[in-house]
Scaffold this active site. Structure first.
Site, mmCIF file in Angstrom:
data_model
loop_
_atom_site.group_PDB
_atom_site.id
_atom_site.type_symbol
_atom_site.label_atom_id
_atom_site.label_comp_id
_atom_site.label_asym_id
_atom_site.label_seq_id
_atom_site.Cartn_x
_atom_site.Cartn_y
_atom_site.Cartn_z
ATOM 1 N N SER A 1 65.562 18.650 34.836
ATOM 2 C CA SER A 1 64.970 17.313 35.002
ATOM 3 C C SER A 1 64.994 16.764 36.482
ATOM 4 O O SER A 1 64.277 15.629 36.731
ATOM 5 C CB SER A 1 66.211 16.293 34.370
ATOM 6 N N LYS B 1 70.931 7.401 32.940
ATOM 7 C CA LYS B 1 70.271 7.295 34.320
ATOM 8 C C LYS B 1 69.724 5.903 34.801
ATOM 9 O O LYS B 1 69.912 5.628 35.837
ATOM 10 C CB LYS B 1 69.083 8.295 34.287
HETATM 11 CA CA LIG Z 1 65.924 13.998 38.510
#
Ligand SMILES: [Ca+2]
Ligand SMILES: [Ca+2]
Ligand SMILES: [Ca+2]
Ligand SMILES: [Ca+2]
Ligand SMILES: [Ca+2]
Ligand SMILES: [Ca+2]
Ligand SMILES: [Ca+2]
Ligand SMILES: [Ca+2]
Ligand SMILES: [Ca+2]
Ligand SMILES: [Ca+2]
Ligand SMILES: [Ca+2]
Ligand SMILES: [Ca+2]
Lengths: 199, 199, 199, 199, 199, 199
Positions: free
Chosen positions: B95, B138
């Site tokens: 990611s 996140k």
């Molecule tokens: Ca990232």
């Protein structure tokens, strides 16, 4: 996540068929070239057998350059990076062989890959295409993703008998013996837009 | 320790979003260049998949140099060192791909990175941005850290529906399809102070 | 065995602070240069994270050569060997970062390191100094060894509150944000006796 | 098998003292030089810490060539092979440091090693000699083998107090602080017969 | 899958005999050459012992080039890739030695391999052919696949006694002592169609 | 399988004695040279200690070239491949040292090895021959194989006392101290037929 076929705009991007515990799936093999000395870089969480497929694909094209109207030197003048998304998923096995050799051939020739086409099959150094497993699951996945043509080893023809006709409807199959058969079907004569000059 | 966003004074420093068992967190990707032959060094206790993200980012920029108005030679004339603090924490997964490619692009162009911006997303060799997990955690972490803009894969748009509006307030989202989309948003036209001459 | 501080006669020898299950301890980082092509050799039974600290230190100095009035070429013309005695004890973690970067900087500049000074802190590629653990134990060990000045990350300032004043007596603390802060404090203007000519 | 001291006819052969579960023993460190580019080869079933001792010894001599009246180039013009018999026995730990640096120095200078001398001690990159364990067992083994002089770190002096005088009779001890102390004691001014011309 | 013998159209493709828990099987060894510096690449999921067989085969031919009327330089001017399909099956053991050396010799000379021939046997560096196990199972597999001639080590002659005559009917055996015996039998004087010019 | 001694027609083929759980056995060490840059390749399923024996043998000959009337350059101009059949059997330990150094010396000088001779013993870098285990079993195996002369370390002399005279009858023993002793006994003055020109 279940993916849809995404077109053929890029040289070196080819649709393969994979088979896992949870069913079939399409996957992409992507090849990128950069000026260099012929190094081969492999990413995408690939196991040793899948890495060997890439080495076989690279070597096969190197020793059959003329058939693709490529100068043999290009393999020493360009580094090859092959990637198989998605990075979090470990991948292995020999069945991406045909997809890898098509990806490499498309990248080096900059020829487009046939639209809506997927493939699965092991390759050998002399250019044979060997049968692989999971044919039923792979076909279902291809259909779901919008694929309309599939390349399989001739020795996988028998596996279609065990699949109901309804699942095969709308799919065209190409049964092949050799890598050259695959490339003849998969690579179009036309090049991608703004092709890179590979020589 | 929970960190605060720390500004955009440095070329090559980009804010990413990570997700661990104990919640989301921001992290920095730092790139430093030094004269050399194009070697890629990776530190920060990175796992194999995260290292592959860095290789993909490097390769992508190499084969798309012209779009960033870079001479292709720069990738052979400069060594790249990418570091992800903090060294004691093992990190892995795909990611950070968008964060790494932005960090590299900023280092090579010496362009500033947009202020108060964070990002998360897997990249592929043909330049796609794929969705990743942990979006909710996140986003919360980004907000806590003072972030106001976030870049996500278009395929992560659906993940916002499951988050209460109150948590999204004050955040601007950019949903992207490609690496070029990311760089268009993240890289400012202005260069950092006292830019290094990269050529 | 509990060691005493041993003076500052050698370029490249810097006193760090380590923290183990049995308490804090001082340790030395030693750097030796030899003509070569810029190779980095690391000994002293170091774990991967500690080795990465050395790589970060080397890379940071390489890209900030001018601030230390060093020619950038020196990093390509000299091999670096960093050793952390004692060889029988495995060592790891990022907290020797500041000690390593100071050791390298002293070796390349041949400048003396400030007397009776010890330090602990993680470094990042952009030059930040991050906080580390075990502050209390490290301070006690430093005092026992005869240290009178200690460099810590500004983010470790709060850890002093939990230490009784009696233990801090006679110690001067320097709280730093960046590697350059560390080098400003730790490196004297005077060179060691019979300095090696590094260029 | 318990060995006897075997004389000092060969350059590069030095007697060390080892300590295992079954008691002390003497061991030999052998160095052989061959024209090359400065490679270091290590054999004798050595563990990582013992290999690091050899790297430290090599590096120390490289950066102190002039003190041994050696041209610095010799370290780049000769490959070094260090062997510690017997191959079937795994060996590790830092205590052969002094033995290795003496072996290397003797090989490069072709100077004889003092007769009936054995040694044990860890070395550091700045040239310190650190104390090691198993002193009692090592001394007994040395005596049994016919050794009459022993080099130890000054910090091992205290370990002699716990040994009965009768065991120390007939042994002369040298307590050292630095590698240079070791070499001053161990290397004779005279060269071996038919010395190799190392330059 | 049980395979059939597939002809001798390709230089470098030789039929070997393998033996697994589930019985004997034929396998192919394929060699491909490409311009290079003499590197040896091995694929097909091969274990260390089987890889050593390939190294022995390569080395043997290198030092016996003249007997095959090859210039010794060809081994430094061509890279060799040896593959043993199928990639998903791990393979090991020394018994493919004769197959590998025949495959390499055919590739370098471009001479055809004798039709309907299979072989099994370990090779040594001086050119001996040693006996191997599983002879009975291997012979049955060869017959099933349409093989009519088999090369075995002379020391495997005794293993035929334990096999019923009916199974041996229609098979011609060649018992050999040396690699040169193997090549004399297996390599035809005629070259393959469109031979590559190897020099 | 129990082997018979096979003559001395080949340069570089020497008979050693091994000792396993099931008794003693003879084994062959084979050396093949090919033009190159001095690389050392080792095959035959060898463990690390046995590989170190080969490195010691190579290094010893390199630094004692003149005593064998060899130009020192030959070691940089020829690659060495040492193989110990049979590939399926793992082998380890230092006792093949004398066999390896004799094999290498015979290959480089092209001198014949004494007929009906076998040997066992560890070697060191300074040229000593150390005693090894399994002497009784090794002698019995040598006799069974048709060997009439055996080279052992002088320190293995005592092991013969525990063997009944009847087993020693017809065997001549050579007890040696050094590698040079071994080569003096084992290498004949005459070269093999059609010697390779090694220079
Ligand atoms: Ca990232
Ligand atoms: Ca997917
Ligand atoms: Ca596929
Ligand atoms: Ca597939
Ligand atoms: Ca943190
Ligand atoms: Ca200590
Ligand atoms: Ca420290
Ligand atoms: Ca011993
Ligand atoms: Ca010692
Ligand atoms: Ca099969
Ligand atoms: Ca045997
Ligand atoms: Ca032996």
């Amino acid at each position: 996540s279940k993916e849809k076929y995404q077109g053929n705009d890029f040289a070196g991007v080819v649709t393969g068929l994979a088979w896992t515990a949870v069913g079939g799936e399409i996957l992409y093999v992507e090849t990128s070239l950069s000026k260099g000395k012929g190094a081969l870089t492999l990413t995408g969480n690939l196991g040793d057998v899948m890495k060997e497929s890439a080495m076989l694909a690279h070597e096969y094209l190197k020793s059959h350059a003329e058939q693709l109207e490529l100068k043999p030197e290009v393999f020493n003048n360009w580094n090859v990076h092959i990637h198989v998304p998605e990075g979090a998923i470990p991948k292995d096995g020999p069945s991406a062989g045909v997809t890898m050799v098509t990806s490499l051939a498309s990248a080096f020739t900059q020829r487009k890959v046939k639209k809506n086409l997927a493939m699965t099959g092991e390759i050998t150094l002399r250019g044979k295409v060997l049968p692989v497993g999971g044919i039923k699951e792979k076909i279902l996945a291809a259909k779901r993703a919008g694929i309309t043509e599939i390349i399989l080893s001739e020795d996988n023809k028998k596996n279609l008998e065990e699949i109901k006709n309804i699942y095969l409807k709308g799919l065209k199959f190409h049964f092949v013996k050799t890598i050259m058969d695959v490339l003849d079907i998969a690579l179009l004569k036309t090049k991608v837009e703004k092709p890179v000059l590979v020589n």
